[in-house]
Write a protein that holds these residues in place. Sequence first.
Motif, mmCIF file in Angstrom:
data_model
loop_
_atom_site.group_PDB
_atom_site.id
_atom_site.type_symbol
_atom_site.label_atom_id
_atom_site.label_comp_id
_atom_site.label_asym_id
_atom_site.label_seq_id
_atom_site.Cartn_x
_atom_site.Cartn_y
_atom_site.Cartn_z
ATOM 1 N N ARG A 33 -38.731 29.017 17.444
ATOM 2 C CA ARG A 33 -39.094 27.603 17.439
ATOM 3 C C ARG A 33 -38.271 26.834 16.425
ATOM 4 N N HIS A 34 -37.609 27.565 15.532
ATOM 5 C CA HIS A 34 -36.783 26.943 14.501
ATOM 6 C C HIS A 34 -35.450 27.667 14.388
ATOM 7 N N GLU A 35 -34.499 26.955 13.831
ATOM 8 C CA GLU A 35 -33.162 27.478 13.598
ATOM 9 C C GLU A 35 -32.809 27.128 12.154
ATOM 10 N N VAL A 36 -32.083 28.014 11.493
ATOM 11 C CA VAL A 36 -31.742 27.822 10.083
ATOM 12 C C VAL A 36 -30.230 27.783 9.927
ATOM 13 N N LEU A 37 -29.751 26.782 9.212
ATOM 14 C CA LEU A 37 -28.354 26.735 8.813
ATOM 15 C C LEU A 37 -28.268 27.389 7.445
ATOM 16 N N LEU A 38 -27.494 28.462 7.348
ATOM 17 C CA LEU A 38 -27.255 29.121 6.064
ATOM 18 C C LEU A 38 -25.847 28.781 5.638
ATOM 19 N N ARG A 70 -25.168 27.300 -5.213
ATOM 20 C CA ARG A 70 -24.182 27.334 -4.118
ATOM 21 C C ARG A 70 -24.814 27.625 -2.765
ATOM 22 N N LEU A 71 -26.109 27.817 -2.698
ATOM 23 C CA LEU A 71 -26.781 28.183 -1.454
ATOM 24 C C LEU A 71 -27.436 26.966 -0.808
ATOM 25 N N LEU A 72 -27.128 26.749 0.467
ATOM 26 C CA LEU A 72 -27.686 25.645 1.248
ATOM 27 C C LEU A 72 -28.423 26.216 2.443
ATOM 28 N N THR A 73 -29.668 25.796 2.646
ATOM 29 C CA THR A 73 -30.389 26.135 3.867
ATOM 30 C C THR A 73 -30.946 24.852 4.450
ATOM 31 N N LEU A 74 -30.946 24.791 5.770
ATOM 32 C CA LEU A 74 -31.495 23.652 6.480
ATOM 33 C C LEU A 74 -32.252 24.199 7.681
ATOM 34 N N VAL A 75 -33.509 23.790 7.843
ATOM 35 C CA VAL A 75 -34.347 24.265 8.940
ATOM 36 C C VAL A 75 -34.593 23.106 9.889
#
Length: 94
Positions: A33-38, A70-75
């Motif tokens: 149901r979700h997708e994550v940008l790492l 330095r870590l980016l996450t977007l859900v």
Amino acid sequence: MKRSFEQEDTLGTLSGVEVRGRWIRGDAIGPARHEVLLGVLGERVPVDHRGRRRLRASQADRLDVFLEGRLLTLVRPVDGPRPSWGRIRSELLE
């Protein structure tokens, strides 16, 4: 971080720093149901966004972003279009 950065495709830049990464679906045990940008930044930038949430007109357009070091996450929900890097940078990170 260095190894992860070197292995990924370029997404764009943030404050002049290259960002690399990819979208990942959490569908190992069923439909996602979700997708994550790492994403990984080439170096630290002077801005951290911890648990920052942006709500749009509909729940399908909701984006949750987390940037620390330095870590980016977007859900994001999978039932809407993926945001462009330009939108991520301008609406969520700057």
